[in-house]
Scaffold this active site. Structure first.
Site, PDB file in Angstrom:
ATOM      1  N   ASP A  21      36.534 127.162  24.316  1.00 52.65           N
ATOM      2  CA  ASP A  21      37.351 128.291  24.764  1.00 52.65           C
ATOM      3  C   ASP A  21      38.322 127.788  25.831  1.00 52.65           C
ATOM      4  OD1 ASP A  21      37.354 131.525  24.924  1.00 52.65           O
ATOM      5  OD2 ASP A  21      37.726 130.654  26.889  1.00 52.65           O
TER       6      ASP A  21
ATOM      7  N   GLU B  46      35.764 115.360  10.288  1.00 43.27           N
ATOM      8  CA  GLU B  46      35.450 116.405  11.267  1.00 43.27           C
ATOM      9  C   GLU B  46      36.536 117.471  11.196  1.00 43.27           C
ATOM     10  OE1 GLU B  46      33.436 113.211  14.402  1.00 43.27           O
ATOM     11  OE2 GLU B  46      35.479 113.938  14.713  1.00 43.27           O
TER      12      GLU B  46
ATOM     13  N   GLU C   2      41.499 132.675  21.970  1.00 39.52           N
ATOM     14  CA  GLU C   2      41.616 131.322  22.498  1.00 39.52           C
ATOM     15  C   GLU C   2      40.376 130.479  22.199  1.00 39.52           C
ATOM     16  OE1 GLU C   2      40.318 133.940  26.033  1.00 39.52           O
ATOM     17  OE2 GLU C   2      41.505 134.113  24.219  1.00 39.52           O
TER      18      GLU C   2
END
Length: 530
Positions: free
Chosen positions: A408, A443, A451
């Protein structure tokens, strides 16, 4: 003479085969296209409705679990405080005030905290600016909490002193010899900034117009995007009635304003409250109209070409038109494998076949494009939450061990408030780019919402995931951001099957670890507890 006129009259009333076939085939194509649009509309409507209901339920369930954990922490904080204040009568007022301020500022759970003695006198309150210390409590809820001598949570009510709409939790205080001394209460100001708004953030679930609200066990609004509605009784709402019975689920419902909503709802076991995530059904209608307009836009030119071709090349043999009508009628119901275009002995049938197949190919191309857009975040170009949840579910089903990093952007609200949402978007795109360049090809990164981003690491353990997370965090911290200040992130890591065996539990574990990273000062990585 008369006979010739009669023959001429009868000849003028006859319809040529070319125009007959043109009219019939045109009618068939128009009807088939209409059926296609109607069938596609209904199929898309059912799919969007079902998907939206399920996503809203998932959001409500995730939020209810977060709130459940939050309230358990709040109760734990009050219990710990009550134990510490078991000898508050032997403490000076300043010592108690200092401890209450420490409680309020360290956890940020409550807007205010107070110690109320068994004789109904407010002994201490934080912040002291409230000015209620030394007064007697007068509200029915506080007197009920004092008399129960048990942990208590109130329904929302307005205080007589400040006229604020509040909910409070209390914990009884007992002395070391077991005598009842009073209560330690923590208060939430419902129409002000509080722990609920801080934990759940903006009242917008996915940016599409969906929002959530919170009700208590008696059907009163505790949290709503329209603060003027907080405190209202909405127990007549069918979804709220189910929440009051402790049920969770999803259904289409009409709210108290008469607006049709797609609602997902989940009850909170810690306090008997309920969370409802709703999407106005009008948003589904708008999306469907946009979908239909797109299909028509892509089909219009081939359709015009088709009709013009029919007018020019219509002939007496009708079977090619039947074949094409049957092909088009399958659209909207199944995936069509387009046949190889083979030359037809009839020039007219050959041209018409090519035109129709072109139209079908364009529609299928548009459908594939819409499917791609439904799984991709438009702002960052990353895969979206729907793709993330599908991938996690597939990996869990196949038994593949993996780790999940939930990150975040720190203080993103400050970025939006200071530099504006356009710069905020640039920051999000910058974060996405740095993450992608920091990851290996096997990945993958997803935009989870707002966000928040999620990285999936197939076959990786918690330690490997921690190394990857730190690599990403350091790369972001050292990168040149679109704003003057550094852009940092907080990260939470969860591993399957170490931390959870199902998708929601795994995301919840990562979210809890992320919350710990935030609470410990941000710009750090925390691995979920086993």
């Amino acid at each position: 003479m008369f006979k010739l006129k009669g023959n001429g009259f009868r000849q003028s009333k006859k319809l040529s085969l070319t125009w007959l076939l043109t009219g019939l085939v045109t009618l068939v194509v128009l009807l088939t296209s209409s059926i296609l649009l109607v069938g596609s509309y209904q199929s898309k409507k059912q799919s969007l409705t079902k998907t939206t209901l399920h996503l809203n339920y998932i959001s409500a369930d995730r939020m209810s679990k977060t709130m459940d954990s939050l309230f358990q922490s709040m109760r734990g904080s009050l219990k710990h405080g009550a134990d510490k204040l078991s000898d508050f009568k032997a403490m000076t007022p300043k010592q108690v005030d200092d401890y209450l301020e420490l409680m309020r500022n360290s956890s940020n759970f409550f807007n205010s905290i107070a110690v109320v003695e068994s004789n109904r006198v407010i002994r201490n309150v934080a912040p002291a600016s409230l000015g209620t210390a030394g007064r007697h409590i007068t509200s029915k809820a506080s007197m009920e909490a004092l008399s129960l001598q048990k942990p208590y949570i109130s329904s929302p009510y307005k205080t007589s002193n400040t006229k604020r709409l509040i909910v409070f939790l209390s914990q009884p205080i007992f002395s070391s010899n077991g005598s009842y001394l009073g209560i330690l209460s923590g208060t939430l100001y419902l129409q002000k900034n509080n722990i609920l708004s801080e934990v759940f953030g903006y009242n917008n679930v996915d940016g599409s117009g969906s929002y959530y609200y919170i009700v208590d066990s008696e059907g009163r609004l505790l949290y709503h995007p329209d603060k003027n509605l907080i405190g209202n009784d909405v127990s007549s709402n069918k979804v709220v009635q189910k929440l009051m019975k402790g049920e969770s689920g999803e259904q289409q419902v009409r709210n108290t304003r008469g607006v049709e909503m797609l609602a997902g709802f989940s009850s909170v076991s810690a306090n008997g409250w309920g969370i409802v995530v709703v999407t106005p059904i009008g948003l589904i209608h708008n999306e469907l109209m946009s979908y239909i307009r797109t299909i028509i836009g892509y089909s219009l030119l081939p359709f015009i070409i088709l009709l013009m071709s029919i007018i020019v090349i219509a002939r007496r043999f009708a079977w090619p038109f039947v074949h094409l009508a049957n092909l088009v009628s399958k659209m909207g119901n199944e995936k069509i494998v387009l046949p190889e275009v083979k030359p037809h002995w009839s020039r007219e049938a050959d041209l018409l076949s090519r035109a129709v197949l072109l139209a079908v190919a364009n529609i299928q191309k548009q459908t594939d494009q819409l499917t791609h857009e439904a799984t991709t975040d438009a702002l960052t170009g990353l895969m979206n939450r729907r793709s993330l949840e599908n991938t996690i579910s597939q990996w869990i089903t196949s038994g593949l061990p993996f780790s999940l990093i939930m990150l975040d952007v720190d203080k993103f609200k400050f970025v939006n408030d200071t530099y504006g949402h356009l710069i905020g978007d640039e920051v999000l795109k910058h974060v996405a780019k740095v993450i992608e360049t920091s990851l290996r090809p096997d990945e993958s990164c997803y935009r989870y919402g707002g966000e928040e981003f999620v990285i999936l690491l197939g076959g990786a353990g918690s330690e490997d995931a921690f190394d990857v997370a730190e690599k990403v965090r350091q790369a972001l911290e050292q990168s040149k951001a679109p704003i003057p200040t550094k852009v940092t992130v907080s990260q939470g890591i969860a591993n399957y099957p170490l931390h959870a065996l199902e998708r929601e539990g795994l995301l919840e574990k990562a979210d809890q670890a992320l919350y710990l990273a935030k609470s410990r000062g941000r710009n750090r990585t925390v691995v979920a507890e086993s």
